[in-house]
Design a protein around this motif. Structure first.
Motif, PDB file in Angstrom:
ATOM      1  N   HIS A 113       0.828  -1.215   0.000  1.00 17.74           N
ATOM      2  CA  HIS A 113       0.000   0.000   0.000  1.00 17.74           C
ATOM      3  C   HIS A 113       0.858   1.259   0.000  1.00 17.74           C
ATOM      4  CE1 HIS A 113      -2.707   3.011   2.142  1.00 17.74           C
ATOM      5  NE2 HIS A 113      -3.309   2.771   0.996  1.00 17.74           N
ATOM      6  N   ARG A 114       1.897   1.282   0.845  1.00 19.74           N
ATOM      7  CA  ARG A 114       2.760   2.468   0.868  1.00 19.74           C
ATOM      8  C   ARG A 114       3.587   2.556  -0.418  1.00 19.74           C
ATOM      9  NH1 ARG A 114       7.633   3.683   2.905  1.00 19.74           N
ATOM     10  NH2 ARG A 114       6.695   5.093   4.430  1.00 19.74           N
ATOM     11  N   SER A 115       3.908   1.402  -1.033  1.00 19.37           N
ATOM     12  CA  SER A 115       4.600   1.425  -2.326  1.00 19.37           C
ATOM     13  C   SER A 115       3.732   2.114  -3.377  1.00 19.37           C
ATOM     14  CB  SER A 115       4.936   0.003  -2.782  1.00 19.37           C
ATOM     15  OG  SER A 115       5.809  -0.638  -1.897  1.00 19.37           O
ATOM     16  N   TRP A 116       2.455   1.760  -3.380  1.00 17.47           N
ATOM     17  CA  TRP A 116       1.528   2.359  -4.350  1.00 17.47           C
ATOM     18  C   TRP A 116       1.407   3.863  -4.131  1.00 17.47           C
ATOM     19  CZ3 TRP A 116      -0.592   2.153  -8.835  1.00 17.47           C
ATOM     20  CH2 TRP A 116      -1.730   2.901  -9.123  1.00 17.47           C
ATOM     21  N   ARG A 117       1.334   4.278  -2.879  1.00 17.19           N
ATOM     22  CA  ARG A 117       1.232   5.708  -2.591  1.00 17.19           C
ATOM     23  C   ARG A 117       2.475   6.457  -3.078  1.00 17.19           C
ATOM     24  NH1 ARG A 117      -1.514   6.985   3.319  1.00 17.19           N
ATOM     25  NH2 ARG A 117      -3.667   6.780   2.588  1.00 17.19           N
ATOM     26  N   LEU A 118       3.627   5.832  -2.945  1.00 19.45           N
ATOM     27  CA  LEU A 118       4.870   6.502  -3.318  1.00 19.45           C
ATOM     28  C   LEU A 118       5.095   6.557  -4.826  1.00 19.45           C
ATOM     29  CD1 LEU A 118       7.213   5.124  -0.516  1.00 19.45           C
ATOM     30  CD2 LEU A 118       6.535   7.512  -0.825  1.00 19.45           C
ATOM     31  N   ILE A 119       4.604   5.551  -5.571  1.00 19.77           N
ATOM     32  CA  ILE A 119       4.845   5.531  -7.015  1.00 19.77           C
ATOM     33  C   ILE A 119       3.677   6.085  -7.814  1.00 19.77           C
ATOM     34  CG2 ILE A 119       6.348   3.528  -6.783  1.00 19.77           C
ATOM     35  CD1 ILE A 119       4.109   1.815  -7.958  1.00 19.77           C
ATOM     36  N   HIS A 120       2.580   6.415  -7.140  1.00 19.69           N
ATOM     37  CA  HIS A 120       1.424   6.965  -7.850  1.00 19.69           C
ATOM     38  C   HIS A 120       1.817   8.260  -8.554  1.00 19.69           C
ATOM     39  CE1 HIS A 120      -2.657   8.572  -8.511  1.00 19.69           C
ATOM     40  NE2 HIS A 120      -3.046   7.302  -8.426  1.00 19.69           N
ATOM     41  N   LYS A 121       1.218   8.502  -9.692  1.00 21.41           N
ATOM     42  CA  LYS A 121       1.587   9.694 -10.463  1.00 21.41           C
ATOM     43  C   LYS A 121       1.296  10.979  -9.693  1.00 21.41           C
ATOM     44  CE  LYS A 121      -2.770   9.728 -13.081  1.00 21.41           C
ATOM     45  NZ  LYS A 121      -3.347   9.696 -14.443  1.00 21.41           N
ATOM     46  N   ASN A 122       0.340  10.925  -8.786  1.00 20.01           N
ATOM     47  CA  ASN A 122       0.120  12.039  -7.875  1.00 20.01           C
ATOM     48  C   ASN A 122       1.201  11.984  -6.797  1.00 20.01           C
ATOM     49  OD1 ASN A 122      -0.714  13.811  -5.883  1.00 20.01           O
ATOM     50  ND2 ASN A 122      -2.876  13.283  -6.058  1.00 20.01           N
ATOM     51  N   ASP A 123       1.989  13.029  -6.669  1.00 23.52           N
ATOM     52  CA  ASP A 123       3.141  13.000  -5.757  1.00 23.52           C
ATOM     53  C   ASP A 123       2.794  13.404  -4.328  1.00 23.52           C
ATOM     54  OD1 ASP A 123       2.675  15.675  -6.014  1.00 23.52           O
ATOM     55  OD2 ASP A 123       4.707  16.207  -6.619  1.00 23.52           O
ATOM     56  N   LYS A 124       1.552  13.255  -3.948  1.00 19.16           N
ATOM     57  CA  LYS A 124       1.071  13.704  -2.641  1.00 19.16           C
ATOM     58  C   LYS A 124       1.890  13.147  -1.486  1.00 19.16           C
ATOM     59  CE  LYS A 124      -3.040  13.627   0.328  1.00 19.16           C
ATOM     60  NZ  LYS A 124      -4.458  13.222   0.418  1.00 19.16           N
ATOM     61  N   TYR A 125       2.296  11.881  -1.569  1.00 19.49           N
ATOM     62  CA  TYR A 125       2.954  11.231  -0.442  1.00 19.49           C
ATOM     63  C   TYR A 125       4.465  11.112  -0.608  1.00 19.49           C
ATOM     64  CZ  TYR A 125      -1.788   9.979   0.883  1.00 19.49           C
ATOM     65  OH  TYR A 125      -3.115  10.033   1.233  1.00 19.49           O
ATOM     66  N   ARG A 126       4.987  11.497  -1.748  1.00 23.32           N
ATOM     67  CA  ARG A 126       6.426  11.337  -1.973  1.00 23.32           C
ATOM     68  C   ARG A 126       7.234  12.378  -1.202  1.00 23.32           C
ATOM     69  NH1 ARG A 126       4.976   9.823  -7.377  1.00 23.32           N
ATOM     70  NH2 ARG A 126       5.392  11.875  -8.258  1.00 23.32           N
ATOM     71  N   PRO A 127       8.520  12.085  -0.976  1.00 19.11           N
ATOM     72  CA  PRO A 127       9.390  13.080  -0.330  1.00 19.11           C
ATOM     73  C   PRO A 127       9.453  14.358  -1.153  1.00 19.11           C
ATOM     74  CG  PRO A 127      10.427  10.918  -0.338  1.00 19.11           C
ATOM     75  CD  PRO A 127       9.216  10.815  -1.214  1.00 19.11           C
ATOM     76  N   LEU A 128       9.771  15.451  -0.515  1.00 15.84           N
ATOM     77  CA  LEU A 128       9.936  16.714  -1.212  1.00 15.84           C
ATOM     78  C   LEU A 128      11.069  16.584  -2.220  1.00 15.84           C
ATOM     79  CD1 LEU A 128       9.703  19.083   1.870  1.00 15.84           C
ATOM     80  CD2 LEU A 128       7.842  18.260   0.406  1.00 15.84           C
ATOM     81  N   GLY A 130      11.156  14.603  -4.519  1.00 10.67           N
ATOM     82  CA  GLY A 130      11.349  13.191  -4.813  1.00 10.67           C
ATOM     83  C   GLY A 130      10.835  12.825  -6.200  1.00 10.67           C
ATOM     84  N   THR A 131      11.381  11.765  -6.764  1.00  8.24           N
ATOM     85  CA  THR A 131      10.934  11.266  -8.055  1.00  8.24           C
ATOM     86  C   THR A 131      10.088  10.016  -7.867  1.00  8.24           C
ATOM     87  OG1 THR A 131      12.990  10.010  -8.314  1.00  8.24           O
ATOM     88  CG2 THR A 131      12.916  12.210  -9.278  1.00  8.24           C
ATOM     89  N   ARG A 132       9.397   9.621  -8.900  1.00 10.93           N
ATOM     90  CA  ARG A 132       8.358   8.601  -8.775  1.00 10.93           C
ATOM     91  C   ARG A 132       8.873   7.248  -8.308  1.00 10.93           C
ATOM     92  NH1 ARG A 132       3.770   7.315 -13.387  1.00 10.93           N
ATOM     93  NH2 ARG A 132       2.511   5.872 -12.105  1.00 10.93           N
ATOM     94  N   TRP A 133      10.023   6.820  -8.769  1.00 14.61           N
ATOM     95  CA  TRP A 133      10.485   5.459  -8.501  1.00 14.61           C
ATOM     96  C   TRP A 133      11.594   5.369  -7.460  1.00 14.61           C
ATOM     97  CZ3 TRP A 133       7.188   2.045 -10.233  1.00 14.61           C
ATOM     98  CH2 TRP A 133       6.407   2.366 -11.351  1.00 14.61           C
ATOM     99  N   ARG A 134      11.856   6.438  -6.733  1.00 10.81           N
ATOM    100  CA  ARG A 134      12.945   6.406  -5.760  1.00 10.81           C
ATOM    101  C   ARG A 134      12.466   6.131  -4.335  1.00 10.81           C
ATOM    102  NH1 ARG A 134      17.496  10.888  -6.624  1.00 10.81           N
ATOM    103  NH2 ARG A 134      18.371   9.551  -5.005  1.00 10.81           N
ATOM    104  N   PHE A 135      11.162   6.108  -4.108  1.00 12.34           N
ATOM    105  CA  PHE A 135      10.587   5.842  -2.799  1.00 12.34           C
ATOM    106  C   PHE A 135      11.149   6.816  -1.752  1.00 12.34           C
ATOM    107  CE2 PHE A 135      10.433   1.638  -4.979  1.00 12.34           C
ATOM    108  CZ  PHE A 135       9.053   1.583  -5.106  1.00 12.34           C
ATOM    109  N   ASP A 136      11.079   6.424  -0.484  1.00 11.95           N
ATOM    110  CA  ASP A 136      11.714   7.232   0.555  1.00 11.95           C
ATOM    111  C   ASP A 136      12.713   6.351   1.309  1.00 11.95           C
ATOM    112  OD1 ASP A 136      10.180   5.661   2.306  1.00 11.95           O
ATOM    113  OD2 ASP A 136       8.627   7.180   2.536  1.00 11.95           O
ATOM    114  N   PHE A 137      13.476   6.965   2.189  1.00  9.16           N
ATOM    115  CA  PHE A 137      14.576   6.257   2.841  1.00  9.16           C
ATOM    116  C   PHE A 137      14.068   5.078   3.673  1.00  9.16           C
ATOM    117  CE2 PHE A 137      17.892   5.648   6.080  1.00  9.16           C
ATOM    118  CZ  PHE A 137      19.021   5.597   5.276  1.00  9.16           C
TER     119      PHE A 137
END
Length: 333
Positions: A113-128, A130-137
């Motif tokens: 679920h968190r993977s989907w949130r991070l790679i979704h085209k909407n960058d709402k949950y990604r790091p500032l 951040g790019t689509r496929w880099r996830f967070d730390f």
């Protein structure tokens, strides 16, 4: 207190020049605010960024997910092991195949679920920045930990007579790894060292923050629904407030040292306890006890630290505050 390095329209993150505070040079969107923010935006203390995250609004999800993860990662293996070991005639290989099949069920779904949130085209949950496929730390850290833990469980279950003691060590190893990460990043932060890569919203080459800050940013930002707004305001708070940085550093050492001691002690106990059946229960049960105790202490420590921070900030700005009265206890301020 802190001064701004750039104006509202600059592209650099706020840098705190006094009290040995870190300087973050980046194109992050999180920094375009003045220290002279209005009372309405950040609450009762002007200039002190509010996190604006209401824990009670997310309590149901946090309670359910946390409860299921604890059940899966501690209680379920014990509940399944002893009845199947002593009350049935199942071959031990089949017994552990059953237990292992349940491991990762809840955590795997939450991870997906968190993977989907991070790679979704909407960058709402990604790091500032951040790019689509880099996830967070934290996502990369969990990926490595889950891989190692799953490998141990599968490998120790393969022999005709499974290796009971190795099957009891995945969670203690996880705590040792997490604790070492806190200790290493805490040391780097204390020495003023800089990041070797992008760490969630912290850019490469910026001062290394303690891992507790990164973990809070990632977990609340993605799993807790705080999104980019929380990430931004958390970093603003960290840069603006010396007392908040002190609180984060204290909690980082508390969890780092505690996790290593707990994990290493449990690991040792698993190998020295004469009975492998008792050792199995210790390996899965002790981390739960440690987690509950440390989390409870952290809750009180954090509340006290935030009140102390607001009091210090109010005194430094000459403002009156109701910190001592314990207001806004349902919010992460």
């Amino acid at each position: 207190m802190a001064n701004m390095a750039e104006s509202h329209h600059g592209s650099r993150i706020p840098r705190t020049e006094s009290h040995g505070a870190p300087e973050y040079d980046s194109a992050l969107d999180c920094a375009r605010r003045s220290m002279a923010l209005t009372r309405d935006e950040f609450g009762s203390l002007p200039g002190l960024p509010r996190l604006e995250y209401r824990l009670m609004e997310h309590r149901m999800k946090l309670f359910v997910v946390s409860g299921l993860l604890i059940f899966e990662g501690s209680l379920l293996p014990i509940i399944l092991f002893y009845p199947l070991w002593y009350a049935t005639g199942l071959r031990h290989g089949i017994l552990f195949a059953i237990i292992t099949s349940f491991f990762g069920l809840v955590s795997g779904l939450e991870f997906a679920h968190r993977s989907w949130r991070l790679i979704h085209k909407n960058d709402k949950y990604r790091p500032l920045d951040g790019t689509r496929w880099r996830f967070d730390f934290t996502h990369w850290t969990l990926s490595i930990c889950y891989t190692i833990m799953t490998g141990i469980l599968i490998g120790a279950s393969i022999p005709h007579e499974p290796l009971v003691r190795p099957l009891a060590i995945p969670v203690p190893l996880f705590f040792i790894g997490a604790g070492m990460l806190c200790i290493i990043t805490g040391t780097m932060s204390a020495l003023g060292m800089r990041t070797a890569c992008k760490v969630s919203s912290i850019p490469k080459g910026a001062p290394q923050p303690p891992y507790v800050l990164t973990a809070v940013e990632d977990v609340v930002g993605v799993d807790g629904g705080g999104a980019r707004l929380f990430r931004r305001r958390l970093l603003e708070r960290y840069k603006a407030s010396k007392a908040f940085r002190r609180l984060i550093a204290e909690l980082n050492w508390f969890w780092g040292i505690g996790s290593v001691i707990s994990g290493a002690g449990t690991l040792a106990a698993v190998w020295v306890i004469p009975s492998q059946e008792i050792a199995y229960g210790v390996g899965w049960g002790e981390p739960l006890v440690f987690f509950v105790v440390w989390t409870t202490i952290t809750a009180f420590w954090t509340r006290r630290g935030l009140r102390r921070e607001k009091k210090v900030w109010a005194e430094s700005t000459g403002e009156k505050t109701s910190v001592e009265s314990g207001t806004d206890t349902q919010n992460t301020n």
